[in-house]
Design a protein around this motif. Structure first.
Motif, PDB file in Angstrom:
ATOM      1  N   LEU A 139       7.064  -7.585   2.377  1.00 12.44           N
ATOM      2  CA  LEU A 139       7.410  -8.171   3.670  1.00 12.44           C
ATOM      3  C   LEU A 139       6.416  -9.214   4.160  1.00 12.44           C
ATOM      4  N   THR A 140       5.140  -9.105   3.748  1.00 11.40           N
ATOM      5  CA  THR A 140       4.128 -10.008   4.288  1.00 11.40           C
ATOM      6  C   THR A 140       4.287 -11.429   3.745  1.00 11.40           C
ATOM      7  N   SER A 141       3.930 -12.399   4.565  1.00 10.56           N
ATOM      8  CA  SER A 141       3.978 -13.804   4.143  1.00 10.56           C
ATOM      9  C   SER A 141       2.576 -14.367   3.895  1.00 10.56           C
ATOM     10  N   SER A 142       1.556 -13.601   4.256  1.00  6.56           N
ATOM     11  CA  SER A 142       0.177 -14.039   4.067  1.00  6.56           C
ATOM     12  C   SER A 142      -0.229 -13.852   2.605  1.00  6.56           C
ATOM     13  N   ILE A 143      -0.779 -14.914   2.001  1.00  8.21           N
ATOM     14  CA  ILE A 143      -1.196 -14.816   0.596  1.00  8.21           C
ATOM     15  C   ILE A 143      -2.358 -13.833   0.441  1.00  8.21           C
ATOM     16  N   ALA A 144      -3.333 -13.910   1.334  1.00  8.13           N
ATOM     17  CA  ALA A 144      -4.494 -13.018   1.262  1.00  8.13           C
ATOM     18  C   ALA A 144      -4.054 -11.557   1.402  1.00  8.13           C
ATOM     19  N   LEU A 145      -3.146 -11.298   2.353  1.00 11.36           N
ATOM     20  CA  LEU A 145      -2.664  -9.940   2.554  1.00 11.36           C
ATOM     21  C   LEU A 145      -1.798  -9.486   1.380  1.00 11.36           C
ATOM     22  N   THR A 146      -1.065 -10.410   0.787  1.00  9.82           N
ATOM     23  CA  THR A 146      -0.261 -10.093  -0.394  1.00  9.82           C
ATOM     24  C   THR A 146      -1.142  -9.580  -1.524  1.00  9.82           C
ATOM     25  N   VAL A 147      -2.238 -10.278  -1.786  1.00  2.00           N
ATOM     26  CA  VAL A 147      -3.151  -9.875  -2.859  1.00  2.00           C
ATOM     27  C   VAL A 147      -3.805  -8.536  -2.526  1.00  2.00           C
ATOM     28  N   LEU A 148      -4.243  -8.367  -1.273  1.00  5.07           N
ATOM     29  CA  LEU A 148      -4.869  -7.112  -0.862  1.00  5.07           C
ATOM     30  C   LEU A 148      -3.904  -5.942  -1.017  1.00  5.07           C
ATOM     31  N   LEU A 149      -2.670  -6.125  -0.534  1.00  3.26           N
ATOM     32  CA  LEU A 149      -1.679  -5.044  -0.631  1.00  3.26           C
ATOM     33  C   LEU A 149      -1.309  -4.769  -2.091  1.00  3.26           C
ATOM     34  N   GLY A 150      -1.241  -5.835  -2.905  1.00  3.82           N
ATOM     35  CA  GLY A 150      -0.986  -5.639  -4.329  1.00  3.82           C
ATOM     36  C   GLY A 150      -2.083  -4.819  -4.978  1.00  3.82           C
ATOM     37  N   PHE A 151      -3.325  -5.106  -4.614  1.00  4.05           N
ATOM     38  CA  PHE A 151      -4.473  -4.326  -5.097  1.00  4.05           C
ATOM     39  C   PHE A 151      -4.324  -2.856  -4.714  1.00  4.05           C
ATOM     40  N   LEU A 152      -3.927  -2.595  -3.467  1.00  2.00           N
ATOM     41  CA  LEU A 152      -3.796  -1.216  -2.978  1.00  2.00           C
ATOM     42  C   LEU A 152      -2.620  -0.495  -3.636  1.00  2.00           C
ATOM     43  N   VAL A 153      -1.540  -1.233  -3.949  1.00  2.00           N
ATOM     44  CA  VAL A 153      -0.429  -0.626  -4.684  1.00  2.00           C
ATOM     45  C   VAL A 153      -0.905  -0.197  -6.062  1.00  2.00           C
ATOM     46  N   ALA A 154      -1.626  -1.092  -6.756  1.00  2.00           N
ATOM     47  CA  ALA A 154      -2.170  -0.757  -8.073  1.00  2.00           C
ATOM     48  C   ALA A 154      -3.128   0.425  -7.970  1.00  2.00           C
ATOM     49  N   PHE A 155      -3.942   0.456  -6.924  1.00  2.00           N
ATOM     50  CA  PHE A 155      -4.869   1.557  -6.651  1.00  2.00           C
ATOM     51  C   PHE A 155      -4.109   2.885  -6.558  1.00  2.00           C
ATOM     52  N   SER A 156      -3.023   2.891  -5.797  1.00  5.43           N
ATOM     53  CA  SER A 156      -2.213   4.104  -5.618  1.00  5.43           C
ATOM     54  C   SER A 156      -1.521   4.516  -6.910  1.00  5.43           C
ATOM     55  N   LEU A 157      -1.019   3.521  -7.642  1.00  7.03           N
ATOM     56  CA  LEU A 157      -0.271   3.823  -8.865  1.00  7.03           C
ATOM     57  C   LEU A 157      -1.150   4.446  -9.939  1.00  7.03           C
ATOM     58  N   TRP A 158      -2.421   4.037 -10.026  1.00  2.00           N
ATOM     59  CA  TRP A 158      -3.258   4.663 -11.060  1.00  2.00           C
ATOM     60  C   TRP A 158      -3.685   6.065 -10.654  1.00  2.00           C
ATOM     61  N   ASN A 159      -3.795   6.324  -9.355  1.00  2.00           N
ATOM     62  CA  ASN A 159      -3.956   7.710  -8.903  1.00  2.00           C
ATOM     63  C   ASN A 159      -2.743   8.527  -9.326  1.00  2.00           C
ATOM     64  N   PHE A 160      -1.577   7.966  -9.082  1.00  2.00           N
ATOM     65  CA  PHE A 160      -0.311   8.592  -9.496  1.00  2.00           C
ATOM     66  C   PHE A 160      -0.321   8.889 -10.991  1.00  2.00           C
ATOM     67  N   SER A 161      -0.755   7.922 -11.789  1.00  2.00           N
ATOM     68  CA  SER A 161      -0.769   8.076 -13.239  1.00  2.00           C
ATOM     69  C   SER A 161      -1.718   9.189 -13.681  1.00  2.00           C
ATOM     70  N   ASN A 162      -2.936   9.210 -13.156  1.00  2.00           N
ATOM     71  CA  ASN A 162      -3.894  10.249 -13.548  1.00  2.00           C
ATOM     72  C   ASN A 162      -3.407  11.633 -13.165  1.00  2.00           C
ATOM     73  N   PHE A 163      -2.808  11.739 -11.979  1.00  2.00           N
ATOM     74  CA  PHE A 163      -2.279  13.035 -11.548  1.00  2.00           C
ATOM     75  C   PHE A 163      -1.202  13.539 -12.516  1.00  2.00           C
ATOM     76  N   PHE A 164      -0.247  12.668 -12.873  1.00  2.00           N
ATOM     77  CA  PHE A 164       0.851  13.188 -13.688  1.00  2.00           C
ATOM     78  C   PHE A 164       0.454  13.375 -15.148  1.00  2.00           C
ATOM     79  N   HIS A 165      -0.495  12.596 -15.655  1.00  2.00           N
ATOM     80  CA  HIS A 165      -0.952  12.814 -17.033  1.00  2.00           C
ATOM     81  C   HIS A 165      -1.593  14.197 -17.163  1.00  2.00           C
ATOM     82  N   THR A 166      -2.382  14.574 -16.177  1.00  2.32           N
ATOM     83  CA  THR A 166      -2.982  15.911 -16.187  1.00  2.32           C
ATOM     84  C   THR A 166      -1.905  16.974 -16.055  1.00  2.32           C
ATOM     85  N   TYR A 167      -0.977  16.744 -15.155  1.00  2.00           N
ATOM     86  CA  TYR A 167       0.056  17.727 -14.831  1.00  2.00           C
ATOM     87  C   TYR A 167       0.989  18.001 -16.000  1.00  2.00           C
TER      88      TYR A 167
END
Length: 390
Positions: free
Chosen positions: A286-314
């Motif tokens: 939804l955001t139109s800001s380039i800086a915020l786009t990159v920051l939010l993309g970073f945080l999505v990747a951050f969340s997804l690798w947490n997701f990945s580590n959790f399910f690999h263990t599980y």
């Protein structure tokens, strides 16, 4: 381009053969298959680097992919069996933190060899990966077999010898040993069909559903992140730079996960990180800001690798030892199959409708995996493997 993609497809689709290698780990041992995996990957990559016929290169990358494709469920299995219950998640998180750093390393090697070396530009990364695999293979020859697997096969004397060696090393360091826990181990012959027996059917089906749809969450963002940036009107040059910045979120997320994975129950970690990725991903759309786009993309990747580590263990710890590698390999193979289907579906039908529609379908996947794990998934964090699989 067609020839290059053809080789990549061969390399990726051979992940579907991981089930046979995972099955071998339950029949022949974790250590044995570990060594075979790296020989296939190492020699396949090195020999491919000397070839010029793209059909031969594709065949060799297929073989190399079979080797590396069997690594993921086997790594999950081995670490789960070798680590104490209270540190089991950390063991998996540490391995995947190290693994995710390999991507920028290979990217840099490929970049610096691509322009001045021409003929050797794509060969050097293959030789580097193959040589690294053979070095790690030499180190892996020192690995002990899993005592849990040995006991499940009735090889009690060998299992005791390994554990006694560990205990003697601890005593030589001047530390004391805790009181041993009594765990009943039953020698049983494992069969693939056991995954769909009355005792394991619910867990197997639950993980098949989870793995089918989780690939749409994870790879729906990972594969299409550059497309998302282009859709926002960001130039191709900046897209590549911003994609690298976003991808550093995977490394940061895995490091963070190392410190929390054994403090949060795995099933709730999976659900929480998936929902977090969905919320941040929607904001990213939804955001139109380039800086915020990159920051939010970073945080999505951050969340997804947490997701990945959790399910690999599980996915490894919920199956009993006798079929742990088989079960983890089967369900993870489903995700390799579904990645092709779901990513193509997102690209063909939802991406043309915009980023909001794209993340809308990803939210459907998030709802499915959250309900699936939340309702049917057992709690595992801090519990002994033998108790989880009862």
């Amino acid at each position: 381009m067609f020839k290059h993609n053809y080789c990549c497809y061969c390399y990726n689709y051979c992940f579907l053969f991981r089930q046979n290698r995972s099955r071998l780990a339950d029949l022949k041992g974790r250590r044995t298959v570990f060594l075979v995996n790296l020989l296939l990957f190492g020699f396949g990559s090195i020999i491919a680097g000397f070839m010029s016929n793209f059909y031969v290169i594709a065949a060799l990358m297929f073989i190399a992919g079979i080797g590396v494709g069997g690594e993921f469920p086997l790594v999950d299995t081995y670490i789960s069996e070798m680590m104490p219950a209270k540190f089991r998640g950390r063991g998996v998180a540490l391995v995947y933190t190290l693994a995710v750093t390999s991507a920028p390393v290979i990217a840099l090697i490929t970049y610096f060899s691509s322009h001045p070396l021409n003929y050797y530009s794509w060969r050097i990364p293959l030789w580097f990966m193959g040589a690294a695999a053979l070095i790690v293979w030499a180190l892996r020859t020192r690995l002990d077999e899993s005592p849990r697997w040995l006991e499940s096969k009735g090889r009690i004397t060998e299992a005791d010898a390994i554990v006694e060696k560990w205990e003697n090393e601890v005593l030589r360091e001047g530390k004391t040993l805790p009181e041993p826990e009594k765990i009943e181990v039953v020698e049983e012959h494992s069969k693939i069909s056991e995954l769909f027996s009355r005792s394991l059917r619910k867990i197997t089906i639950m993980m098949i559903i989870f793995q089918f749809f989780q690939s749409g969450i994870f790879y729906g963002f990972v594969v299409l992140a550059p497309e998302f940036l282009l859709d926002k009107g960001i130039s191709l040059v900046n897209t590549l730079l911003f994609s690298i910045l976003i991808d550093t979120g995977f490394i940061a997320g895995s490091i963070f996960n190392y410190f929390i994975i054994d403090k949060v129950d795995r099933k709730y970690g999976i659900i929480g990180s998936a929902i977090s990725a969905g919320i941040l991903g929607t904001a990213f759309a939804l955001t139109s800001s380039i800086a915020l786009t990159v920051l939010l993309g970073f945080l999505v990747a951050f969340s997804l690798w947490n997701f990945s580590n959790f399910f690999h263990t599980y996915q490894a710890e919920i199956f009993p030892t006798r079929v742990r590698s088989t079960g983890a390999g089967l369900v993870y193979s489903i995700s390799r199959f579904s990645t092709s289907i779901l990513v193509l579906m997102i690209t063909a039908f939802f991406l043309p409708l915009g980023l909001v529609a794209t993340f809308g379908i990803i939210w459907v996947f998030i709802a499915i995996v959250s309900l699936d794990i939340g309702i049917f998934g057992p709690k595992t964090t801090g519990r002994k493997l033998e108790d989880i699989s009862k």
